[in-house]
Write an enzyme that holds these catalytic residues in place. Structure first.
Site, PDB file in Angstrom:
ATOM      1  N   CYS A 191     -54.285  60.466  54.861  1.00  0.00           N
ATOM      2  CA  CYS A 191     -53.152  61.394  54.798  1.00  0.00           C
ATOM      3  C   CYS A 191     -52.710  61.806  56.206  1.00  0.00           C
ATOM      4  O   CYS A 191     -53.510  62.318  56.997  1.00  0.00           O
ATOM      5  CB  CYS A 191     -53.533  62.641  54.000  1.00  0.00           C
ATOM      6  SG  CYS A 191     -52.139  63.797  53.827  1.00  0.00           S
ATOM      7  N   LYS A 206     -60.159  55.610  51.436  1.00  0.00           N
ATOM      8  CA  LYS A 206     -58.766  55.185  51.560  1.00  0.00           C
ATOM      9  C   LYS A 206     -58.338  55.481  52.990  1.00  0.00           C
ATOM     10  O   LYS A 206     -58.391  56.631  53.436  1.00  0.00           O
ATOM     11  CB  LYS A 206     -57.860  55.910  50.569  1.00  0.00           C
ATOM     12  CG  LYS A 206     -56.411  55.430  50.605  1.00  0.00           C
ATOM     13  CD  LYS A 206     -55.583  56.107  49.527  1.00  0.00           C
ATOM     14  CE  LYS A 206     -54.183  55.503  49.483  1.00  0.00           C
ATOM     15  NZ  LYS A 206     -53.385  55.795  50.690  1.00  0.00           N
ATOM     16  N   GLY A 211     -45.752  50.905  50.249  1.00  0.00           N
ATOM     17  CA  GLY A 211     -44.400  50.397  50.060  1.00  0.00           C
ATOM     18  C   GLY A 211     -44.161  49.516  48.856  1.00  0.00           C
ATOM     19  O   GLY A 211     -43.137  48.841  48.789  1.00  0.00           O
ATOM     20  N   ASN A 239     -52.298  48.795  50.075  1.00  0.00           N
ATOM     21  CA  ASN A 239     -51.425  49.899  49.682  1.00  0.00           C
ATOM     22  C   ASN A 239     -50.298  50.052  50.702  1.00  0.00           C
ATOM     23  O   ASN A 239     -50.476  49.782  51.875  1.00  0.00           O
ATOM     24  CB  ASN A 239     -52.261  51.191  49.603  1.00  0.00           C
ATOM     25  CG  ASN A 239     -51.431  52.440  49.392  1.00  0.00           C
ATOM     26  OD1 ASN A 239     -51.509  53.382  50.163  1.00  0.00           O
ATOM     27  ND2 ASN A 239     -50.638  52.454  48.353  1.00  0.00           N
ATOM     28  N   GLN A 273     -60.237  61.721  44.065  1.00  0.00           N
ATOM     29  CA  GLN A 273     -60.100  61.641  45.522  1.00  0.00           C
ATOM     30  C   GLN A 273     -60.267  63.021  46.152  1.00  0.00           C
ATOM     31  O   GLN A 273     -59.602  63.981  45.750  1.00  0.00           O
ATOM     32  CB  GLN A 273     -58.745  61.063  45.918  1.00  0.00           C
ATOM     33  CG  GLN A 273     -58.645  60.825  47.421  1.00  0.00           C
ATOM     34  CD  GLN A 273     -57.309  60.287  47.850  1.00  0.00           C
ATOM     35  OE1 GLN A 273     -56.377  61.055  48.036  1.00  0.00           O
ATOM     36  NE2 GLN A 273     -57.211  58.976  48.008  1.00  0.00           N
TER      37      GLN A 273
END
EC number: 1.3.1.-
Length: 283
Positions: free
Chosen positions: A81, A123, A183, A181, A52
């Site tokens: 991010c 992502k 939790g 994605n 990544q």
């Protein structure tokens, strides 16, 4: 770093199908041999592996992808991010407002590496206006993205429940595989999320730090997992401080408050292994 390799090898023993590296700054990776040696170590059996990267430059991403082509299964661009230092560079979730740029980054990377078995993925996090997320994903799909990982929170959210409906809408809007994605702390949560959204896979990060055997159905880190990490950390020359840090996560639910205090104050590999051997004898 080798601690990442040791941990990847560990989770692969417990039903993890694909591993990702942590986010690597692509420009630094290209320009610095020291960065490359520090950020990426691989070994036989460390596959599938997706590297990544963080960048906002299509040609930098394509060049970085070329550099890891021979030792990985694909590259992923981090567009999720939310950290300020990452966003301030124009990376991470700052890219979510630039779907055309993201599509170009996918297109340029795919043009550089035509091997269809080498994945080029994104992502992302969801937008408050889900139509914008769907538009981004459709543009990426048209550009040739292999798959998309969707974190079900916006960049401003932290521990809030993920938006299951947003992930489901993205899945229904595109044909490429979608990975959900956010939790995930146990296998049942992963199975429930897959069922509710129809996604093609589930990604976990923090949940695996606490329990590397999560996807194998273990509620807590099992004793054989701790033993395997002891072995792998020796094989890969893991620094004892990093070894200690990983174990603090893995053992946190299993130790009493007094045991945690003792373990946290241990100094050196021998002391840590002595504690673990006594703990495992009573496991």
């Amino acid at each position: 770093m080798k601690y990442r390799l040791a941990f990847r090898q560990l989770v692969r023993l417990y039903d993890v199908d694909v591993c990702y590296t942590p986010m690597i700054y692509a420009k630094n990776f290209i320009e610095s041999e020291k960065c490359r040696n520090s950020e990426l170590s691989v070994c036989e059996g460390d596959s599938p592996l997706i590297v990544q990267f963080a960048t906002d430059d299509p040609f930098v991403l394509a060049e970085a992808a070329e550099m890891v082509y021979s030792c990985s299964s694909g590259v992923d661009l981090n567009c999720g991010c939310p950290k300020h230092d990452v966003r301030s560079k124009g990376f991470g979730s700052a890219l979510l407002s630039k779907p055309e740029l993201l599509a170009d980054m996918v297109r340029q990377t795919r043009a550089r590496i035509s091997d269809e078995n080498f994945s080029v993925s994104l992502k992302i996090r969801v937008n408050k206006e889900i139509e914008k997320t769907v538009d981004l994903c459709r543009k990426a799909e048209s550009a040739g993205v292999t798959h998309l990982t969707v974190h079900g929170r916006t960049p401003s959210q932290h521990a809030e429940p993920i938006d299951i409906e947003a992930i489901r809408l993205v899945k229904s809007a595109v044909k490429v595989p979608i990975i959900a994605n956010g939790g995930i702390t146990n296998l049942q949560e992963a199975m429930n999320l897959a069922e509710k959204t129809g996604v093609d896979g589930i990604m976990a990060a923090n949940g695996l730090l606490d329990n590397p055997a999560l996807f194998a159905g273990y509620e807590y880190t099992p004793s054989d997992c701790v033993e395997s990490f002891m072995r792998l950390s020796r094989e890969h020359g893991l620094d004892w401080l990093l070894y200690h840090q990983h174990l603090q996560y893995m053992l946190r639910p299993l130790l009493s408050a007094q045991q945690r205090r003792i373990f946290n104050e241990l100094n050196g590999r021998l002391a840590i292994d002595g504690f673990l051997n006594n703990l495992l004898a009573d496991y």
